[in-house]
Design a protein around this motif. Structure first.
Motif, PDB file in Angstrom:
ATOM      1  N   GLU A 136       6.572   2.384 -10.475  1.00  0.00           N
ATOM      2  CA  GLU A 136       5.207   2.625 -10.953  1.00  0.00           C
ATOM      3  C   GLU A 136       5.198   3.253 -12.343  1.00  0.00           C
ATOM      4  O   GLU A 136       4.622   4.313 -12.543  1.00  0.00           O
ATOM      5  CB  GLU A 136       4.460   3.546  -9.974  1.00  0.00           C
ATOM      6  CG  GLU A 136       4.631   3.087  -8.545  1.00  0.00           C
ATOM      7  CD  GLU A 136       3.373   3.213  -7.718  1.00  0.00           C
ATOM      8  OE1 GLU A 136       2.289   3.401  -8.307  1.00  0.00           O
ATOM      9  OE2 GLU A 136       3.474   3.098  -6.494  1.00  0.00           O
ATOM     10  N   PRO A 188       0.824  -1.206   0.000  1.00  0.00           N
ATOM     11  CA  PRO A 188       0.000   0.000   0.000  1.00  0.00           C
ATOM     12  C   PRO A 188       0.862   1.262   0.000  1.00  0.00           C
ATOM     13  O   PRO A 188       2.073   1.193   0.211  1.00  0.00           O
ATOM     14  CB  PRO A 188      -0.800  -0.114   1.301  1.00  0.00           C
ATOM     15  CG  PRO A 188       0.032  -0.978   2.181  1.00  0.00           C
ATOM     16  CD  PRO A 188       0.768  -1.912   1.287  1.00  0.00           C
ATOM     17  N   SER A 189       0.233   2.391  -0.234  1.00  0.00           N
ATOM     18  CA  SER A 189       0.942   3.659  -0.275  1.00  0.00           C
ATOM     19  C   SER A 189       1.697   3.911   1.031  1.00  0.00           C
ATOM     20  O   SER A 189       1.168   3.683   2.109  1.00  0.00           O
ATOM     21  CB  SER A 189      -0.068   4.777  -0.506  1.00  0.00           C
ATOM     22  OG  SER A 189       0.605   5.989  -0.674  1.00  0.00           O
ATOM     23  N   GLY A 190       2.946   4.341   0.895  1.00  0.00           N
ATOM     24  CA  GLY A 190       3.726   4.681   2.086  1.00  0.00           C
ATOM     25  C   GLY A 190       4.404   3.494   2.744  1.00  0.00           C
ATOM     26  O   GLY A 190       4.976   3.626   3.817  1.00  0.00           O
ATOM     27  N   THR A 241      11.265   4.040  -1.506  1.00  0.00           N
ATOM     28  CA  THR A 241      12.482   4.197  -0.712  1.00  0.00           C
ATOM     29  C   THR A 241      13.442   3.041  -0.981  1.00  0.00           C
ATOM     30  O   THR A 241      14.641   3.251  -1.188  1.00  0.00           O
ATOM     31  CB  THR A 241      12.124   4.259   0.785  1.00  0.00           C
ATOM     32  OG1 THR A 241      11.137   5.274   0.971  1.00  0.00           O
ATOM     33  CG2 THR A 241      13.344   4.575   1.623  1.00  0.00           C
TER      34      THR A 241
HETATM   35  N1  LIG Z   1      12.459  12.370   2.979  1.00  0.00           N
HETATM   36  C1  LIG Z   1      11.634  11.759   3.866  1.00  0.00           C
HETATM   37  N2  LIG Z   1      11.553  12.181   5.137  1.00  0.00           N
HETATM   38  C2  LIG Z   1      10.743  11.564   6.034  1.00  0.00           C
HETATM   39  N3  LIG Z   1       9.956  10.517   5.734  1.00  0.00           N
HETATM   40  C3  LIG Z   1       9.984  10.053   4.481  1.00  0.00           C
HETATM   41  C4  LIG Z   1      10.815  10.647   3.478  1.00  0.00           C
HETATM   42  N4  LIG Z   1      10.642   9.964   2.321  1.00  0.00           N
HETATM   43  C5  LIG Z   1       9.724   9.004   2.583  1.00  0.00           C
HETATM   44  N5  LIG Z   1       9.328   9.045   3.882  1.00  0.00           N
HETATM   45  C6  LIG Z   1       8.374   8.139   4.523  1.00  0.00           C
HETATM   46  O1  LIG Z   1       8.781   6.814   4.314  1.00  0.00           O
HETATM   47  C7  LIG Z   1       7.658   5.984   4.059  1.00  0.00           C
HETATM   48  C8  LIG Z   1       7.858   5.218   2.780  1.00  0.00           C
HETATM   49  O2  LIG Z   1       7.810   6.105   1.673  1.00  0.00           O
HETATM   50  P1  LIG Z   1       7.865   5.587   0.170  1.00  0.00           P
HETATM   51  O3  LIG Z   1       7.937   6.780  -0.717  1.00  0.00           O
HETATM   52  O4  LIG Z   1       8.953   4.596   0.045  1.00  0.00           O
HETATM   53  O5  LIG Z   1       6.458   4.895   0.015  1.00  0.00           O
HETATM   54  P2  LIG Z   1       5.865   4.084  -1.243  1.00  0.00           P
HETATM   55  O6  LIG Z   1       5.693   2.681  -0.811  1.00  0.00           O
HETATM   56  O7  LIG Z   1       6.678   4.338  -2.444  1.00  0.00           O
HETATM   57  O8  LIG Z   1       4.431   4.747  -1.386  1.00  0.00           O
HETATM   58  P3  LIG Z   1       3.615   5.175  -2.692  1.00  0.00           P
HETATM   59  O9  LIG Z   1       2.907   3.974  -3.180  1.00  0.00           O
HETATM   60  O10 LIG Z   1       2.640   6.174  -2.135  1.00  0.00           O
HETATM   61  O11 LIG Z   1       4.570   5.769  -3.660  1.00  0.00           O
HETATM   62  C9  LIG Z   1       6.451   6.872   4.056  1.00  0.00           C
HETATM   63  O12 LIG Z   1       5.781   6.708   5.283  1.00  0.00           O
HETATM   64  C10 LIG Z   1       7.001   8.253   3.912  1.00  0.00           C
HETATM   65  O13 LIG Z   1       6.189   9.160   4.600  1.00  0.00           O
END
Ligand SMILES: Nc1ncnc2c1ncn2[C@@H]1O[C@H](COP(=O)(O)OP(=O)(O)OP(=O)(O)O)[C@@H](O)[C@H]1O
Ligand SMILES: [Mg+2]
Lengths: 287, 357
Positions: free
Chosen positions: B159, B37-39, B44
């Motif tokens: 994505e 899911p998102s986040g 990362t």
């Molecule tokens: N620069 C940052 N500073 C603080 N927290 C961060 C930072 N970058 C990402 N996060 C946090 O790390 C977590 C993972 O983020 P990530 O972008 O990897 O999610 P994702 O799985 O790619 O989500 P999405 O599907 O929405 O793209 C999230 O909770 C986000 O808020």
């Protein structure tokens, strides 16, 4: 489902009111648009028209049309000299202010150091101070510096350029900063991913993407310096006067359409420059 | 081409943890998806592999080489960005050739390889265009060609399909998979769309809250979810709380006694896919009889929400033919439910209790 569909089918008469209000809205929009353009262009057009009126104290209708004010403007050597001086100052101040301002905008947008916000505010501050106040302050500083270094600063090209850099740096920081804020970092990341080291990324990707912002900054810096009156008012010296200051001095003695002629030439020069710039970078996309 | 190994990869932002101890081995030529899911930390993780984010702990190995501290430009990964990230001031051909230029490939060879890469994505004829003169789908393919042409050790996609419309998305996803197999690309693909992940991947990694929940093939995840999160995230699933009462018998919290897999030895949650639940209009013979709460006709399928002594169960069946008595089943009717005991697996954890530490 079918019930809602039936109720939504518009009766033939039901369409009319919405079409009518639509048309009205479009008409109001057009009127406002024309009004806005009229307000923007009216002063410029008026100046251009007055510049060919064949009388000293302007009245309508004019007794005839003439180009003699243009001849007069040319014969008043102060205007031609002022034009050249203003041009020199604006070009030099832009040539210094745009690179410095661009570097500062990059540092503010990209750097990670304490006081970035403060630096930003500091560099934009000259725009917030009334130019006449800044000009007076500079005058006092220049006098003090002259005494200290035993060196002419007021009325020199160097002193005037220095003062005008206070216009070109803030304009550049503001415009380049805005373009950097909207710049998609992922293109730079893509370049890095493809094997480009940081310096190459900057030269091949960042700089070209910043080009519209830098062009806009150069243009606005130039115009801001070229047409500035208040900042330079106290700093010009004998034999070195900017065009706006020369116009003001002329106004002290006479009030004939010569000034309108000079202003028309000035407007035409700036307009021509914008058109030329627009051929290289679409200004509508920059600002 | 090479292998990719993530070893205890971890990323903290201040007090919060974005990615926690991710271990993963991607074999040469394998297509692995990060799904969640998102986040949950997909981006990362991917960006740590590409080198844009420095891990707080752990290692990244590409083709056996430890690149944890190497800058992005020294990693030889080919990344496709969600926004495509094409260079707006360069033509399509220059975009695709950029990576080769950085690798000091001579002009003649570069031209040949660019043309080849563009042919691969069927854009040969557009080499002179600027990116803004292309449609979204075409830009997407340029981004693919640009990442492929350098023969990256690993191919990374974040994505890449999310900006395309549904029809194009289905098309391009086939194209990517085909290219990946033809070229034998080691691929890490990020998505939150489970259909996409299930359709394309050799293996999937389900992430939640920065932690790996399960790694396995599409079938593993669907048929044998490791926990309630995976069961609920991949496909739809009835998750029923209760206790194991004896071999193959599970007592739901609300009272009913239902069959479960005979080999289940522990678990407080019964996971049952809705399409494995058969439903028949009650004739009194069925041992599990409930009350139909709703019947939703969806064309090829029909969904039945049945209340079984206070526990809601979803059954999804192919829509029965018109003469079938099941077709006349309506809310308020009584109906019997059946399922193969083996289809009802027991899971340990409770989804309501998954507040992260
Ligand atoms: N620069 C940052 N500073 C603080 N927290 C961060 C930072 N970058 C990402 N996060 C946090 O790390 C977590 C993972 O983020 P990530 O972008 O990897 O999610 P994702 O799985 O790619 O989500 P999405 O599907 O929405 O793209 C999230 O909770 C986000 O808020
Ligand atoms: Mg993401």
């Amino acid at each position: 489902m079918s019930a809602t569909l039936t109720t939504q089918t518009p009766a033939p008469g039901g369409l009319a009111p919405s079409a009518w209000t639509d048309g009205l809205a479009r008409l109001v929009f057009r009127i406002l648009l024309v009004a806005a353009y009229a307000i923007i262009f009216a002063p410029m057009v008026t100046v251009a028209i007055v510049s060919v009126f064949d009388q000293e104290i302007v009245s309508v209708p004019p007794p005839g049309l003439t180009l003699k004010w243009y001849t007069n403007a040319w014969l008043q050597r102060d205007f031609a000299r002022g034009f050249v001086t203003s041009l020199q100052i604006a070009l030099l101040a832009s040539a210094i202010g745009v690179p410095v301002g661009t570097a500062a905008a990059l540092a503010i947008a990209r750097g990670r150091f304490p006081g970035r916000e403060v630096l930003n505010t500091f560099l934009l501050a000259p725009l917030a101070v009334p130019a006449i106040v800044a000009g007076s302050a500079l005058y006092l500083y220049f006098v003090a510096a002259e005494n200290l270094f035993d060196q002419d600063i007021k009325g020199t090209l160097g002193g005037l350029v220095l003062a005008n850099v206070l216009l070109t740096i803030p304009w550049t920081v503001r415009l380049v900063g805005a373009s950097l804020a909207g710049l998609d970092r992922s293109a730079e990341e893509a370049a890095s991913n493809l094997g480009a080291p940081p310096a190459t990324v900057f030269r091949r990707i960042t700089l070209p993407m910043m080009r519209p912002g830098i062009v806009a900054a150069s243009l606005f810096s130039f115009v801001a310096s070229f047409e500035n009156l208040e900042l330079n008012l106290l700093l010009v010296g004998p034999g070195r006067t900017t065009l706006p200051v020369a116009m003001l001095s002329y106004l002290e003695f006479r009030m004939d359409p010569t000034l309108a002629a000079v202003a028309t030439v000035q407007i035409a020069a700036i307009g021509a420059m914008m058109l030329i710039t627009d051929r290289f970078v679409k200004l509508s996309r920059v600002v | 081409m090479g292998t990719l190994k993530l070893d205890g990869l971890n990323k903290r932002y201040g007090a919060s943890t974005a990615v926690e101890r991710v271990d993963l081995d991607v074999a040469e030529g394998e297509f692995v998806s990060l799904l969640g899911p998102s986040g949950c930390g997909k981006t990362t993780t991917l960006r740590m592999v590409a080198g844009f984010i420095e891990p707080s702990a752990g290692r990244v190995l590409i083709a056996g080489r430890d690149v944890t501290t190497a800058p992005p430009y020294a990693r030889n990964t080919g990344m496709v960005f969600q926004s495509y990230a094409l260079f707006p001031h360069m033509s399509v051909g220059q975009n695709v050739g950029f990576g080769l230029e950085m690798r000091k490939v001579g002009r003649a060879e570069r031209d040949t390889r660019v043309r080849e890469a563009l042919r691969l994505v069927q854009l040969e004829h557009l080499a002179e265009r600027l990116p803004r003169e292309l449609s979204g789908g075409q830009q997407q393919r340029v981004a693919l060609a640009r990442a492929l042409v350098i023969n990256p050790a690993v191919f990374l996609l974040d994505e890449p399909l999310s900006n395309l419309d549904a029809k194009l998305r289905a098309e391009v996803r086939l194209e990517i998979r085909e290219l990946q197999q033809r070229l034998g690309l080691t691929t890490l693909f990020v998505t939150h769309d489970q259909d996409e992940a299930l359709a394309m991947s050799d293996r999937l990694v389900v992430l939640e809250n920065g932690r790996v929940q399960q790694v396995g093939s599409a079938e593993d995840l669907y048929e044998r979810p490791a926990n309630a999160f995976v069961a609920g995230f991949v496909g739809r699933c009835n998750l029923l709380a209760g206790t194991l009462e004896g071999q193959g018998r599970f007592r739901l919290d609300k009272g009913a006694l239902v069959p479960c897999a005979p080999d289940a030895i522990a678990g407080t949650l019964l996971a049952l896919r809705p399409e494995r639940v058969a439903i028949t209009p009650a004739e009194g013979a069925g041992d599990l009889v409930g009350t139909v709460r709703s019947v939703t006709y969806l064309g090829a399928q029909t969904e039945y929400h049945v209340d079984l002594d206070g526990t809601g169960i979803l059954a999804v069946r192919p829509t029965p033919p018109a003469h079938d008595p099941l077709r006349r089943l309506a809310s308020g009717d009584r109906a019997a439910l059946h399922w193969e005991p083996a289809a009802a697996r027991l899971l340990a954890d409770d989804p309501l209790d998954r507040s992260s530490p």
